[in-house]
Design a protein around this motif. Structure first.
Motif, short mmCIF file in Angstrom:
data_model
loop_
_atom_site.label_atom_id
_atom_site.label_comp_id
_atom_site.label_asym_id
_atom_site.label_seq_id
_atom_site.Cartn_x
_atom_site.Cartn_y
_atom_site.Cartn_z
N GLY A 1 0.83 -1.21 0.00
CA GLY A 1 0.00 0.00 0.00
C GLY A 1 0.85 1.25 0.00
O GLY A 1 0.53 2.24 -0.65
N SER A 2 1.96 1.20 0.72
CA SER A 2 2.87 2.35 0.75
C SER A 2 3.56 2.49 -0.60
O SER A 2 3.69 3.58 -1.14
N ALA A 3 4.01 1.36 -1.12
CA ALA A 3 4.76 1.39 -2.38
C ALA A 3 3.89 1.82 -3.55
O ALA A 3 4.26 2.69 -4.34
N ILE A 4 2.72 1.20 -3.65
CA ILE A 4 1.87 1.47 -4.81
C ILE A 4 1.08 2.75 -4.59
O ILE A 4 0.32 2.86 -3.63
N GLY A 5 1.31 3.70 -5.46
CA GLY A 5 0.62 4.97 -5.27
C GLY A 5 0.73 5.84 -6.50
O GLY A 5 0.85 5.33 -7.63
N LEU A 6 0.72 7.13 -6.30
CA LEU A 6 0.85 8.06 -7.42
C LEU A 6 2.13 7.79 -8.18
O LEU A 6 2.23 8.06 -9.37
N GLY A 7 3.13 7.26 -7.48
CA GLY A 7 4.41 6.93 -8.11
C GLY A 7 4.23 5.96 -9.26
O GLY A 7 4.92 6.05 -10.28
N ASN A 8 3.29 5.03 -9.12
CA ASN A 8 3.06 4.03 -10.17
C ASN A 8 2.13 4.55 -11.25
O ASN A 8 2.36 4.34 -12.43
N LEU A 9 1.06 5.19 -10.82
CA LEU A 9 0.01 5.54 -11.77
C LEU A 9 0.19 6.92 -12.40
O LEU A 9 -0.26 7.18 -13.49
N SER B 1 9.07 4.96 -5.89
CA SER B 1 7.99 4.01 -6.06
C SER B 1 7.97 2.94 -4.97
O SER B 1 6.92 2.52 -4.51
N LEU B 2 9.17 2.48 -4.56
CA LEU B 2 9.21 1.43 -3.53
C LEU B 2 9.20 2.01 -2.12
O LEU B 2 9.28 1.27 -1.14
N SER B 3 9.14 3.31 -2.02
CA SER B 3 9.16 3.99 -0.71
C SER B 3 10.42 3.68 0.09
O SER B 3 10.35 3.54 1.30
N THR C 1 -3.22 5.32 0.50
CA THR C 1 -2.47 4.31 1.26
C THR C 1 -0.99 4.70 1.34
O THR C 1 -0.32 4.40 2.33
N SER C 2 -0.49 5.41 0.32
CA SER C 2 0.90 5.85 0.37
C SER C 2 1.06 7.04 1.31
O SER C 2 2.01 7.10 2.09
N SER C 3 0.12 7.98 1.24
CA SER C 3 0.29 9.16 2.09
C SER C 3 0.13 8.78 3.56
O SER C 3 0.77 9.35 4.43
N1 PFF Z 1 5.75 4.90 -3.11
C1 PFF Z 1 4.70 5.87 -3.20
C2 PFF Z 1 4.22 5.96 -4.61
O1 PFF Z 1 4.75 5.27 -5.47
O2 PFF Z 1 3.32 6.71 -4.86
C3 PFF Z 1 5.09 7.23 -2.73
C4 PFF Z 1 5.93 7.22 -1.53
C5 PFF Z 1 5.41 6.71 -0.37
C6 PFF Z 1 7.22 7.65 -1.63
C7 PFF Z 1 6.22 6.63 0.71
C8 PFF Z 1 8.03 7.58 -0.56
C9 PFF Z 1 7.53 7.06 0.59
F1 PFF Z 1 8.33 6.98 1.60
#
Ligand code: PFF
Length: 447
Positions: free
Chosen positions: A18-26, A225-227, A317-319
């Motif tokens: 949930g942390s990893a997958i977020g705006l970074g992916n989409l 992306s992987l946080s 979930t990421s925020s």
């Molecule tokens: N990994 C999240 C994303 O891909 O949207 C954004 C993110 C979350 C970046 C947490 C860094 C972090 F520590």
């Protein structure tokens, strides 16, 4: 005091993913692919994720579980009285900085969800009109700030639910839903007439496009992306039970994150090509291009709702994970209540976020080293703070911690046979390859 733990291994996995997958992916990955040359970028990205980002992820979770505390005190606890405690400050300050501007984009997805729900994209608007709508929205003063506030309030609400109830329950329901939605949009996109060119663009690498700049961008994207490099996964690691398999959880997180990024690209790029749009659009790609796609496909109105809902959930979930680091620090280090801590983090991130939001409009004249406030914070974190944090983490794990302790965490005291077999190689990646490679790419940012 007994720390909260996630109830199940699945819970940890969901929270990490949930942390990893977020705006970074989409949002970020597809536009980076467009800007940095398509398949060549993806090729470099995949290699860097598995060879560098994943070992760093292992390191973070190892430090977190071993120290059994949040990112701020973890280093102090494992290396008492040393300068390593300053690393902890970086690990708390960076997520607070990131969530401030992340929530601005989260607010954009709320606005677009709202637009989708009122079927604003189905009226046959042209590409230019949709571009104008986007630009006048992000440059306006109040609407983006209001959505940014709503987004942060939603984040705070999940945080106040506590680790088990909030993050775990939220993630378990929403992540699978998100996955299905993006797949559905990708299927629609790749079956559009003329979409094939987009697939070639995504999957047939032109190796001559691989430059140091592309590698640095791919690495920054991998961290984002992987946080990793932030103390986020470290904090989750501290919530992980003794019996959990750190390597397996981390690998699944990386694989799921990569799949999301690739599927999101399949949802976006083929459509971009099918409609003759520009893949190098930049950060506006999702918000300017996809509405055009939705406006021009059957059932587009409903697909738009699903997509922006998915984007919102992924962002939330990421925020939540970014926000949690600051809260955990205030609770455990400053002994404040969870409620008070949540509102303090809210106030700080809200204020910085407002400046970021205004930097698209009223404050666009302000430039920090040639960047707007928003771009400055994004670059500062992706190009500088994340590599720095990651470098410190791997140096700490590979050079400061005892090898036996690292291997002990990685193999659960030798009970995980598969991990034990891999541990020598992983230790090499953490101790040698990761620091050297990060340093090289990090320095290439300077040139
Ligand atoms: N990994 C999240 C994303 O891909 O949207 C954004 C993110 C979350 C970046 C947490 C860094 C972090 F520590």
């Amino acid at each position: 005091m007994e720390r909260e733990h996630f109830k199940s291994t699945f819970g940890v996995l969901v929270a990490m993913a949930g942390s990893a997958i977020g705006l970074g992916n989409l949002w970020r990955f597809p536009y980076m692919v467009g800007v940095y040359g398509g398949a060549a970028f993806i090729f470099v990205y995949i290699i860097l994720v598995f060879l560098l980002c994943l070992p760093i992820l292992f390191s973070e979770v190892i430090v977190g579980r071993r120290s059994h505390t949040n990112a701020f005190i973890a280093f102090e606890r494992l290396a008492p009285g040393s300068a390593w405690k300053w690393t902890g400050i970086l690990m708390v300050a960076t997520p607070i900085l990131v969530v401030s501007y992340y929530s601005v984009i989260g607010g954009w997805s709320l606005e677009y969800l709202f637009k989708a729900c009122t079927f604003s994209f189905t009226q046959g608007a042209t590409r230019d009109e949709l571009g104008t709508i986007f630009n006048s929205f992000i440059t306006s003063t109040w609407t983006p700030i209001i959505w940014h506030t709503v987004f942060l309030l939603l984040t705070a609400a999940v945080i106040l639910g506590g680790v088990n109830k909030g993050i775990e329950k939220f993630g378990k329901v929403m992540m699978p839903l998100l996955f299905l939605t993006v797949i559905a949009i990708a299927v629609r996109s790749v079956t559009l007439p003329g979409a094939g060119e987009g697939l070639v663009y995504l999957f047939k690498p032109d190796f001559s496009k691989i430059t140091p700049e592309v590698c640095a961008a791919a690495l920054g994207q991998g961290f984002f992306s992987l946080s990793v490099g932030f103390g986020i996964m470290l904090t989750y690691g501290s919530y992980t039970r003794k019996e959990a398999n750190i390597a397996l959880n981390s690998t699944w997180t990386a694989v799921a994150d990569l799949m999301f990024a690739l599927i999101a690209s399949c949802a976006i790029m083929p459509a971009v090509f099918a409609f003759g749009l520009n893949p190098q659009e930049g950060p506006g790609l999702v918000f300017e291009t996809l509405p055009f796609l939705f406006a021009n496909m059957p059932l587009g109105g409903f697909v738009a709702i699903l997509f922006f809902l998915a984007l919102l959930v992924a962002a939330l979930t990421s925020s939540v994970s970014l926000f949690e680091v600051g809260v955990a620090w205030l609770v455990e280090e400053k002994h404040l209540s969870r409620k008070a801590s949540t509102w303090i983090v809210f106030a700080v991130t809200w204020a910085i976020g407002v400046l970021c939001s205004l930097s698209f409009g009223r404050l666009s004249g302000i430039s920090i080293f040639g960047n707007s406030i928003f771009n400055f914070l994004d670059k500062l974190s992706a190009n500088w703070l994340m590599p720095l944090g990651a470098l410190l983490i791997v140096i700490f794990t590979g050079w400061k911690m005892k090898k036996s302790d690292v291997i002990d965490e990685f193999t659960n005291g030798g009970t995980l046979r598969g991990n034990a077999r891999l541990s020598g190689f992983i230790y090499f990646l953490i101790r040698w390859l990761a620091p050297v490679a990060i340093l090289i790419i990090f320095l290439s940012n300077l040139l």
